[in-house]
Write a protein that holds these residues in place. Sequence first.
Motif, PDB file in Angstrom:
ATOM      1  N   TRP A 172      51.504  45.578  40.858  1.00 43.00           N
ATOM      2  CA  TRP A 172      52.639  45.297  41.734  1.00 43.00           C
ATOM      3  C   TRP A 172      53.822  46.173  41.313  1.00 43.00           C
ATOM      4  CZ3 TRP A 172      50.042  41.319  39.120  1.00 43.00           C
ATOM      5  CH2 TRP A 172      49.175  40.558  39.906  1.00 43.00           C
ATOM      6  N   THR A 205      46.904  44.365  54.849  1.00 42.25           N
ATOM      7  CA  THR A 205      48.248  44.943  54.661  1.00 42.25           C
ATOM      8  C   THR A 205      48.255  46.436  54.998  1.00 42.25           C
ATOM      9  OG1 THR A 205      47.917  45.282  52.271  1.00 42.25           O
ATOM     10  CG2 THR A 205      48.932  43.229  52.958  1.00 42.25           C
ATOM     11  N   ASP A 262      57.730  47.088  52.650  1.00 44.90           N
ATOM     12  CA  ASP A 262      58.008  46.547  51.331  1.00 44.90           C
ATOM     13  C   ASP A 262      58.609  45.147  51.455  1.00 44.90           C
ATOM     14  OD1 ASP A 262      57.165  48.910  50.281  1.00 44.90           O
ATOM     15  OD2 ASP A 262      59.164  49.713  49.882  1.00 44.90           O
ATOM     16  N   GLN A 289      42.850  48.306  45.549  1.00 51.25           N
ATOM     17  CA  GLN A 289      44.251  48.360  45.977  1.00 51.25           C
ATOM     18  C   GLN A 289      45.050  49.017  44.856  1.00 51.25           C
ATOM     19  OE1 GLN A 289      46.371  44.605  46.472  1.00 51.25           O
ATOM     20  NE2 GLN A 289      47.339  45.395  48.327  1.00 51.25           N
ATOM     21  N   TRP A 290      45.897  49.987  45.195  1.00 50.35           N
ATOM     22  CA  TRP A 290      46.612  50.773  44.197  1.00 50.35           C
ATOM     23  C   TRP A 290      45.651  51.424  43.197  1.00 50.35           C
ATOM     24  CZ3 TRP A 290      51.362  52.087  45.220  1.00 50.35           C
ATOM     25  CH2 TRP A 290      52.207  51.242  45.921  1.00 50.35           C
ATOM     26  N   GLN A 303      56.609  47.010  46.426  1.00 47.21           N
ATOM     27  CA  GLN A 303      55.846  47.880  47.301  1.00 47.21           C
ATOM     28  C   GLN A 303      54.465  47.279  47.584  1.00 47.21           C
ATOM     29  OE1 GLN A 303      55.788  51.677  45.312  1.00 47.21           O
ATOM     30  NE2 GLN A 303      57.997  51.589  44.889  1.00 47.21           N
ATOM     31  N   ARG A 304      54.002  47.480  48.809  1.00 50.14           N
ATOM     32  CA  ARG A 304      52.679  46.984  49.201  1.00 50.14           C
ATOM     33  C   ARG A 304      51.812  48.150  49.665  1.00 50.14           C
ATOM     34  NH1 ARG A 304      52.918  41.909  53.107  1.00 50.14           N
ATOM     35  NH2 ARG A 304      54.370  43.206  54.319  1.00 50.14           N
ATOM     36  N   GLN A 305      50.535  48.047  49.368  1.00 51.51           N
ATOM     37  CA  GLN A 305      49.570  49.067  49.759  1.00 51.51           C
ATOM     38  C   GLN A 305      48.346  48.389  50.346  1.00 51.51           C
ATOM     39  OE1 GLN A 305      47.207  51.478  46.923  1.00 51.51           O
ATOM     40  NE2 GLN A 305      48.441  53.215  47.595  1.00 51.51           N
ATOM     41  N   THR A 306      47.603  49.129  51.154  1.00 52.11           N
ATOM     42  CA  THR A 306      46.425  48.582  51.822  1.00 52.11           C
ATOM     43  C   THR A 306      45.367  48.150  50.808  1.00 52.11           C
ATOM     44  OG1 THR A 306      46.817  50.012  53.724  1.00 52.11           O
ATOM     45  CG2 THR A 306      44.624  49.052  53.518  1.00 52.11           C
TER      46      THR A 306
END
Length: 775
Positions: free
Chosen positions: A228, A732, A737, A194-195, A762-765
């Motif tokens: 994050w 996600t 966001d 993730q990220w 911010q959110r990412q898969t």
Amino acid sequence: MPRTPAPYRPFGSRANLRPTRPQALEVQIHACPGRALAPLILTVLAPHALCQAPAEPVQQVEVRGNANSSSAQRRADVAGQQVVTRQELLQHGDTRLADALRRVPGVSVDHRGQGTEVKLGGLGNGYTRLLINGEPAPPGFTLDSLPLDSLERVEILRGASVQTAQAIAGTVNLVTRSSSKLATRDFKLSAATQWGQPQAQASVNLGNAWGLATWGLGLVASSERQRWPAEVVQQRREDAAEGSGSATVTQRYATHKREDDRTDALAANPRWSWKQGDGDGGQWQASLDHSLRYARSHGGSRDQREPLVGPPPDMAADDMRLNFVRRFWRGRQQLQHQTADGTLWQVRLSFNQVRRDQDSHVDGWNAEGTPVKFSDVDGRATDQTLQLTLVHQRPLGEDHRLDLGLEREQARRRESRVQTELALPGGLPAENLDERYDAHATRHAVYLQDDWALSPRTQAVGGVRLEQLSTHSSGNVFETVRQTHQLVGPVLRLSTTPAGDVGVFKLGLSRGFKLPQPRDVMPRRYVNVETTPLTPANMGNPDLKPERAWSLDGSWQRGLPGLGGPGGQGGEVVVSGALRRIQDVILDRLQVRPDDAVIPWVLERYNAGRAWAASLELELRGQARAGLAGWLPGATGPLRWQTSLGVNRSRLRDVVAEHPALPNQPRWVAKGELSQDFGPQWQTHAGLEARGPALADLPSGRRQAFDAQQALNADVSWLPAPRQRLRLAATTLAASDEVERKRVALVEDGRRVTYDSREAWQRQTLWRLSWESGF
């Protein structure tokens, strides 16, 4: 014929006193045609769209269920306890408990940055209580302290009970795995990203029988890197003149924020149990259950502030580096004896220790790049609890069962904090501290409860809990604080199943309470890197009183043959609601200290009067016989689905504002899930979680709001052989966001000044690939 006494059940399991038997069910399910993607999406929030008239002759499918299923247990339990099984917790490939709980209907999980909170009815902040095997989770406990793979099930109970009156909204009980007579040898390996940050976890579960004893051992090793990122915009507006109604933005700046963490952890869950008959039809049983976790974390945060209007902030950039070492140990020993007539004696001794060693360093610079802050903080916090519990359960005739419990708990929190700062030329004021805190708490409790079968269709539970808590907090920077509280928590619950297959009705009335946390009572300051009216320091209040609340909970549960099958095994509806009246609600009030150059703004906890909170939840689950066979090639078997919708409201009676409400309570939460098989070796799941906005006007002219948000989840599994599974999961997907908005209105130099901020995380898969196998 005399009734067979019900076996002893752990906390929250007040099952129907009358025994039930497995049953075979014949289910009729209607298939629905359709090939477009839109109907598939609509089924997540409107599953009844699948229940159209069949175009072909209806096939009959036999589905075998039993009274031990989660739905049957929920119907039989007088309090309507909701059980989430181990299979349900692990079926999507999650490795974090927070991610698994987020999928459960009626449960909300807030996860912003490194903080996680579980809520029922939208009520967090201590209103929802976490338990481990029926006992309160120790101070300092986090959801990461217990690996998801070490759990057997999760029990969810709305409202208070005589076993845990310190739960105004309800309890989430984490039940760890027990020993099994069946040989167990399972291995799981998971890799995720993730990220662009890698994560990996490996776990092994072993177990077997050894004579009259059984043993088990779970081992988990994990390494996770997380990130994050967030964007924060803050501004200051000043009225042109008092009462003019016009305002000018005098300062606005944007903060580019990023938090990082790398945690390496090892966890173990050894367990052992022994069982033997006493020769008179009774039984002796002893068990040991321990959980240990060691975690080392390295991370921190970086903030870069960009001026947009007016002067730049005093600290235009900062860099914080954090190092943590966390040690968690939970031990439980239990001995019980059950006689032939169902009388049970039980003794439990539990010990918990949570220790956190931390060192941090903060550097700060102004807009010209000149250092203005240099700070080192070394801290240690240790929480220890020792609890002794005695339980006696005795049948009183055919229709009564009496429960008596005695509890004594000793808890201690020790904390030390040494802060060293340099007084830099032109920098922020330096503050050097050497603080030590020591808080003791002694709790005594006794409860009495009567389970009563009024008739074959109606059961009742009545009881009362008496509790006394004494606290003693001392330190080298404040005067000793001593408090004693006596609390009474009555509970009355009723469950009835009227004739005519109209479902099960449940109603409960209880009085619960919430005690202040040690950090809320000790007058210690918790300071942020950037101290502003929107991010002030926090300070405890030794005069805090416990919150007390009356709660009225009700539910209706019924099987719906049209959604899956007769008897509720294939289709089911559950409607539940709650109304709570809270006294002495604990909130924050802002104190302005213009003479304090270091910390001019402080949030202090205080009792803010009365509050009302209400919630209403709808759950639907079922299956469509033809599934997606007409839409997707290879789809076989039924399409299984479940949806839920919860609506929450609250009001502060003694806060004068436009929207006085409890903070961070979403107005609504909706969830949906679809499951479809593709042949005997492929399984797929898709889910949606969405929640509405939250808005709360709080004391001291403060407003806190959260925007609506949503996220999708999906996973696909391949089963090449028995006891083997390869799973690819995405969490996600297309997530919005997490946006928080704050406002503070103050009077400075005779003029009204308003501070606003918008903080967007911010959110990412999260992509995860896992392999499970027996060996």
